[in-house]
Scaffold this active site. Structure first.
Site, PDB file in Angstrom:
ATOM      1  N   GLY A  91       5.311  -0.150  13.405  1.00 38.54           N
ATOM      2  CA  GLY A  91       5.966   0.100  14.675  1.00 38.54           C
ATOM      3  C   GLY A  91       7.427   0.483  14.518  1.00 38.54           C
ATOM      4  O   GLY A  91       8.295  -0.220  14.993  1.00 38.54           O
ATOM      5  N   CYS A  92       7.695   1.575  13.844  1.00 34.18           N
ATOM      6  CA  CYS A  92       9.080   2.008  13.668  1.00 34.18           C
ATOM      7  C   CYS A  92       9.145   3.513  13.677  1.00 34.18           C
ATOM      8  O   CYS A  92       8.168   4.182  13.983  1.00 34.18           O
ATOM      9  CB  CYS A  92       9.651   1.468  12.357  1.00 34.18           C
ATOM     10  N   GLY A  93      10.297   4.077  13.290  1.00 31.27           N
ATOM     11  CA  GLY A  93      10.458   5.521  13.316  1.00 31.27           C
ATOM     12  C   GLY A  93       9.870   6.226  12.124  1.00 31.27           C
ATOM     13  O   GLY A  93       9.902   7.440  12.047  1.00 31.27           O
ATOM     14  N   LEU A  94       9.326   5.471  11.155  1.00 25.52           N
ATOM     15  CA  LEU A  94       8.710   6.068   9.971  1.00 25.52           C
ATOM     16  C   LEU A  94       7.266   5.584   9.921  1.00 25.52           C
ATOM     17  O   LEU A  94       6.907   4.728   9.140  1.00 25.52           O
ATOM     18  CB  LEU A  94       9.466   5.662   8.699  1.00 25.52           C
ATOM     19  N   CYS A  95       6.429   6.157  10.789  1.00 21.09           N
ATOM     20  CA  CYS A  95       5.124   5.570  11.047  1.00 21.09           C
ATOM     21  C   CYS A  95       4.078   6.001  10.030  1.00 21.09           C
ATOM     22  O   CYS A  95       3.989   7.158   9.657  1.00 21.09           O
ATOM     23  CB  CYS A  95       4.655   5.968  12.437  1.00 21.09           C
TER      24      CYS A  95
END
Length: 256
Positions: A91-95
């Site tokens: 669940g982050c910007g680097l999925c």
């Protein structure tokens, strides 16, 4: 002291699923879901453009929303090969990334765009975006991403509680409308991280204009992509961090 009367933004868990398998879960504003699905697919390199997506459907799962994305055959084959290399959703910007190399993927180049802006257009772009933020006006708690085209102003804008989500929603809206990224500048209300540069490059925009500062890695990534990164745009003042040659003659000032 009195109770606060201000409206506050909603955020909800949003799952992005391909062929029935969840790839990523984001906390996002419950709006513009189709734009989000298309834009995320583009900026994460899953598809190149909106017409590689066969369908997007939304399922209310009670605690959140599951966006089911079905890819067309060629895109699905390409994605399945990629997914076999991935560790799973995060669940982050680097999925869906399992390695440093995957996180630091080669950024798309935008060197081919001939777009140039002058100082007044950079100032105008940020000012115009501020007028297309109804959720922020109500809550003071959401980010915006807009697309500025010289002579036309902000032709598209999206808002979200997450800065990456706002940019993904913008990417999807632009692709669905057939607006070429090389024709304008991405304008954001947030700081500029490396992911914001990667997503702007995926859109194909040669400029990213921001009201806040960039990170060092964002600057290096923008430079490698041939992108002009302009940040700390406050009124007529701004700093140019990369590729000042894209500013029209006499306007390459405040170069960091």
């Amino acid at each position: 002291m009195k109770a606060a009367a201000r409206n506050v933004p909603e955020e909800t868990p949003v799952a992005l699923s391909y062929a029935g398998t969840t790839h990523a879960v984001m906390m996002a504003s419950p709006a513009d879901f189709e734009d989000f699905a298309v834009g995320f697919s583009i900026t994460e390199g899953i598809v190149a453009k909106a017409d590689e997506i066969e369908s997007v459907t939304m399922q209310d799962v009670g605690a959140g929303v599951d966006i089911q994305i079905r890819l067309k055959d060629t895109a699905n084959t390409r994605f399945e090969a990629r997914r076999r290399r991935l560790a799973g959703p995060v669940g982050c910007g680097l999925c869906g990334i399992e390695s440093i190399d995957e996180a630091m993927r080669d950024v798309d180049t935008v060197r081919g765009s001939t777009l140039a802006l002058d100082a007044s257009q950079i100032t105008e772009a940020v000012q115009l975006l501020s007028k297309q933020q109804p959720f922020h006006a109500e809550t003071g708690a959401v980010h915006a991403a807009g697309f500025y085209v010289p002579g036309k102003g902000i032709v598209m804008a999206r808002e979200d509680v997450g800065r990456h989500n706002a940019l993904d929603k913008l990417a999807g809206a632009l692709s669905k409308a057939g607006i070429a990224g090389a024709s304008g500048a991405v304008v954001v209300t947030s700081r500029v991280s490396v992911e914001m540069v990667q997503k702007t490059a995926a859109i194909g925009a040669p400029f990213i204009l921001a009201v806040s500062a960039p990170t060092a890695l964002a600057i290096r990534t923008a430079d490698a992509a041939g992108m002009t990164l302009v940040a700390l745009v406050r009124g007529e003042d701004f700093d140019v961090f990369t590729h000042p040659e894209r500013l029209k003659s006499g306007d390459a000032r405040d170069v960091a």
